[in-house]
Design an enzyme around this catalytic site. Structure first.
Site, short mmCIF file in Angstrom:
data_model
loop_
_atom_site.label_atom_id
_atom_site.label_comp_id
_atom_site.label_asym_id
_atom_site.label_seq_id
_atom_site.Cartn_x
_atom_site.Cartn_y
_atom_site.Cartn_z
N HIS A 1 -2.88 7.49 7.10
CA HIS A 1 -1.85 8.38 6.53
C HIS A 1 -2.50 9.67 6.01
CE1 HIS A 1 1.92 6.24 6.76
NE2 HIS A 1 1.46 5.15 6.14
N CYS A 14 5.33 -0.36 7.78
CA CYS A 14 5.05 0.90 7.09
C CYS A 14 6.31 1.30 6.31
CB CYS A 14 4.69 1.99 8.10
SG CYS A 14 4.31 3.58 7.33
N LEU A 15 6.11 1.67 5.06
CA LEU A 15 7.26 2.05 4.22
C LEU A 15 7.92 3.33 4.74
CD1 LEU A 15 5.76 1.23 0.71
CD2 LEU A 15 7.33 -0.16 2.07
N GLN A 62 2.62 9.93 1.90
CA GLN A 62 3.96 9.37 2.08
C GLN A 62 4.93 9.82 0.99
OE1 GLN A 62 2.14 5.26 2.56
NE2 GLN A 62 3.96 5.04 3.83
N GLY A 75 0.84 -1.20 0.00
CA GLY A 75 0.00 0.00 0.00
C GLY A 75 0.87 1.24 0.00
N HIS A 81 -4.95 1.49 7.45
CA HIS A 81 -3.60 2.03 7.65
C HIS A 81 -3.35 3.20 6.67
CE1 HIS A 81 0.92 1.31 8.23
NE2 HIS A 81 0.89 2.06 7.13
N GLU A 82 -3.72 2.99 5.40
CA GLU A 82 -3.48 4.05 4.39
C GLU A 82 -4.39 5.25 4.64
OE1 GLU A 82 -0.88 3.63 2.86
OE2 GLU A 82 -0.69 1.47 3.07
O1 K1U Z 1 1.56 2.40 4.11
C1 K1U Z 1 2.59 1.80 3.95
O2 K1U Z 1 3.62 2.26 4.39
C2 K1U Z 1 2.62 0.47 3.22
C3 K1U Z 1 2.56 -0.73 4.16
C4 K1U Z 1 1.12 -1.23 4.18
C5 K1U Z 1 0.75 -2.14 5.30
C6 K1U Z 1 1.42 -3.34 5.53
C7 K1U Z 1 1.02 -4.17 6.57
C8 K1U Z 1 -0.04 -3.82 7.35
C9 K1U Z 1 -0.67 -2.63 7.14
C10 K1U Z 1 -0.31 -1.79 6.10
C11 K1U Z 1 3.52 -1.79 3.62
O3 K1U Z 1 3.38 -2.24 2.53
S1 K1U Z 1 4.79 -2.32 4.67
C12 K1U Z 1 5.59 -3.60 3.72
C13 K1U Z 1 4.83 -4.89 3.68
O4 K1U Z 1 3.97 -5.11 4.50
C14 K1U Z 1 5.13 -5.90 2.64
C15 K1U Z 1 6.15 -5.76 1.77
C16 K1U Z 1 6.40 -6.73 0.81
C17 K1U Z 1 5.63 -7.84 0.73
C18 K1U Z 1 4.59 -8.02 1.62
C19 K1U Z 1 4.33 -7.05 2.58
ZN ZN Z 2 2.33 3.29 6.24
#
Ligand code: K1U
Ligand code: ZN
Length: 171
Positions: free
Chosen positions: A137, A91-92, A51, A46, A133-134
């Site tokens: 943000h 979260c990225l 972000q 996401g 979560h998004e």
């Molecule tokens: O909002 C963001 O920063 C993105 C976030 C979304 C998210 C992940 C988990 C739970 C709630 C929201 C991410 O994508 S973090 C990275 C991640 O979860 C992932 C990366 C690669 C493959 C699978 C998952």
């Molecule tokens: Zn996030």
């Protein structure tokens, strides 16, 4: 298409409240494509416009295994929710940190697509967690805001130390 820079916590711009999208033009569609590429490259499931320092109500999500099914939500609103679930979120903007957050289990969301057409979506499980979560943000909220002040301060210190180390290695 371009890869966008993702803001890192505790950047104060992550606490900006996003404005509704009013113009569904070519510029918006380009930003959607750039966010999609940036999310896949990260990699993540996401990404909210906040972000990447664009303070409009736009999110992209792809929770599919193949990472080929992007969902674009513009001006999203949760109109119904039920149940609770706990999920270890990442979260990225807070790389390397995973913490449990409690959220609604089922949600019903109203949103618009890139042409401004309204649609309704029901979600549960990971998709529901990711949408919530998004959407946080877009309200200027990062998932670490749900943690205790002690945990949050530890994460803030770790992230600032990491940013200083990167800067030192660059110059
Ligand atoms: O909002 C963001 O920063 C993105 C976030 C979304 C998210 C992940 C988990 C739970 C709630 C929201 C991410 O994508 S973090 C990275 C991640 O979860 C992932 C990366 C690669 C493959 C699978 C998952
Ligand atoms: Zn996030």
């Amino acid at each position: 298409m371009a890869l966008l820079t993702i803001l890192n916590y505790p950047d104060p711009r992550l606490h900006t409240v996003a404005k509704p999208v009013t113009e569904f033009n070519a510029e918006l569609k380009r930003l959607v494509q750039d966010m999609r590429e940036t999310m896949y490259a990260a990699p993540g499931i996401g990404l909210a416009a906040t972000q990447v320092d664009h303070h409009i109500q736009l999110i992209v999500i792809d929770t599919s295994k193949e990472q080929n099914d992007v969902l674009v939500l513009i001006n999203p609103k949760i109109v119904n929710q039920s149940g609770v679930q706990e999920y270890e979120e990442g979260c990225l903007s807070v790389p390397g940190v995973y913490e449990s957050v409690t959220r609604a289990e089922h949600i019903k969301v109203e949103a618009q697509d890139t042409n401004g057409k309204k649609f309704t979506l029901e979600a549960e499980g990971l998709l529901s967690v990711c949408i919530q979560h998004e959407m946080d943000h877009l309200k200027g909220k990062v998932f670490v805001d749900y943690l205790s002040p002690l945990k949050r301060n530890r994460i803030r210190t770790k992230m600032m130390k990491h940013a200083r180390e990167i800067t030192r290695n660059v110059y």
